[in-house]
Design an enzyme around this catalytic site. Structure first.
Site, PDB file in Angstrom:
ATOM      1  N   HIS A  46      -2.579   6.808   4.438  1.00 54.66           N
ATOM      2  CA  HIS A  46      -1.515   6.554   4.715  1.00 54.66           C
ATOM      3  C   HIS A  46      -0.620   8.433   4.219  1.00 54.66           C
ATOM      4  CE1 HIS A  46      -1.312   2.234   6.076  1.00 54.66           C
ATOM      5  NE2 HIS A  46      -0.601   2.223   5.563  1.00 54.66           N
ATOM      6  N   CYS A  74       0.874  -1.096  -0.432  1.00 55.74           N
ATOM      7  CA  CYS A  74       0.362   0.147   0.281  1.00 55.74           C
ATOM      8  C   CYS A  74       0.600   0.770   0.289  1.00 55.74           C
ATOM      9  CB  CYS A  74      -1.407  -0.163   1.326  1.00 55.74           C
ATOM     10  SG  CYS A  74      -0.252  -0.131   2.593  1.00 55.74           S
TER      11      CYS A  74
END
Length: 334
Positions: free
Chosen positions: A242, A129
């Protein structure tokens, strides 16, 4: 339009459920959707597009007749069922790290290397990711001048550790507010009001497995075999999305103005870069959508050909589920 039989392996987890949501959002041409999971979830009913689907047992015979299998399970499960999926004639788009570095398995970010899809032999891997969010942010720079190295620090949300991560964060905050203790279970230390500078186990010379993924996967995705990346991955008390700070060093100098122009026009990116008016990417703004926000673009003061950038992206969607569905879209296009 042709319709496809699709299965989700690990359908009851956070990424599996997000895959269901994104298949519906993007109107993927599904004739049948099969939700596969472990015995403890079999029989569970899940609503999807006005239907009520029943979770089925993940076993070899469940893949018969499938066209595409989206993997949202751990490495061991992916490895266990991959042979049966390929034998059944389906294409396995796997979100685990089990096959990412296999030279016979394409590792795909559709905005960067869609042409690699044609090289699959029944399995396609979805990258890490943080790697996806970072590379989508910098790829436009690489198109202008090859990237030679990156120094990255990631600020990774608790949901990156699974559905239990945000629950643990919120439980700790509540316990601390009431003056109670709370023993961490998901994270190795208290995550509330804290940051933990370790994600993954030690893999190479003091770097963790998570930190090495950006170099190893980045080389394969961007076709830059000599790319050097020094990365530090940190867990932060954020629910979702993130963030990554990156120093990008390119072969030829790219000006700040040119970088902004390139990133503003890059697929999958949105330029949010106005320090004077306090506009820059933040996790709250980038959660529950698929675009990587990029900002704080400025010259690196330690090198001649370096730029500093800051990017944020939803790691459950673009960093996992959406990227997998985009790969499936590439498959049916080709």
């Amino acid at each position: 339009m042709k319709q496809y039989k699709v299965a989700i392996l690990g359908a009851t987890g956070a990424v599996g459920r997000e895959m269901m949501k994104i298949l519906a959002e993007r109107d993927f041409p599904v004739s049948e959707l099969h939700l596969l999971a472990s015995p403890r979830s079999v029989g569970q009913k899940i609503a999807w597009k006005g239907q009520e689907l029943t979770v089925e047992l993940a076993e070899d015979k469940a893949f018969a007749g499938m066209d595409i299998v989206l993997g949202a399970a751990e490495n061991d499960i992916a490895k266990k069922f991959a042979p049966a999926i390929v034998k059944a004639g389906a294409v396995f788009v796997d979100n685990s790290s089990a096959f990412r570095m296999d030279p016979n398995v394409p590792l795909i970010v559709p905005e960067i290397n869609p042409e690699d899809v044609k090289n699959h032999k029944g399995i396609i891997s979805n990258p890490n990711c943080t790697t996806i969010v970072s590379l989508v942010a910098v790829n436009a720079l690489n198109q202008d001048s090859p990237i030679q190295s990156m120094i990255a620090s990631s600020y990774q949300a608790t949901s990156g550790a699974g559905a239990g991560g945000p629950i643990e964060l919120m439980n700790e905050v509540e316990a601390l507010r009431e003056g109670k203790s709370y023993a961490p279970k998901v994270f190795q230390y208290q995550i509330a009001y804290n940051v933990i500078p370790q994600i993954g186990g030690e893999a190479f010379d003091g770097y963790t497995s998570e930190e090495m993924k950006m170099q190893n996967e980045g080389r394969k995705i961007m076709h830059l075999p000599e790319l050097k990346v020094s990365c530090t991955c940190v867990r932060v008390p954020v629910i979702r999305s993130h963030s990554v700070s990156i120093v990008v060093r390119t072969k030829e100098k790219i000006s700040v103005e040119r970088a902004r122009e390139l990133i503003a026009g890059a697929p999958g990116c949105r330029l949010v870069d106005d320090l004077k008016n306090k506009q820059y990417p933040m996790p709250l703004d980038t959660s529950d959508q698929d675009t990587v926000f990029v900002g704080r673009i400025r010259d690196d003061l330690t090198s001649d050909n370096g730029l500093n950038i800051w990017c944020c992206g939803d790691q459950v969607r673009k960093g996992a589920a959406t990227n997998a569905v985009q790969i499936a879209e590439l498959l049916i296009e080709k």
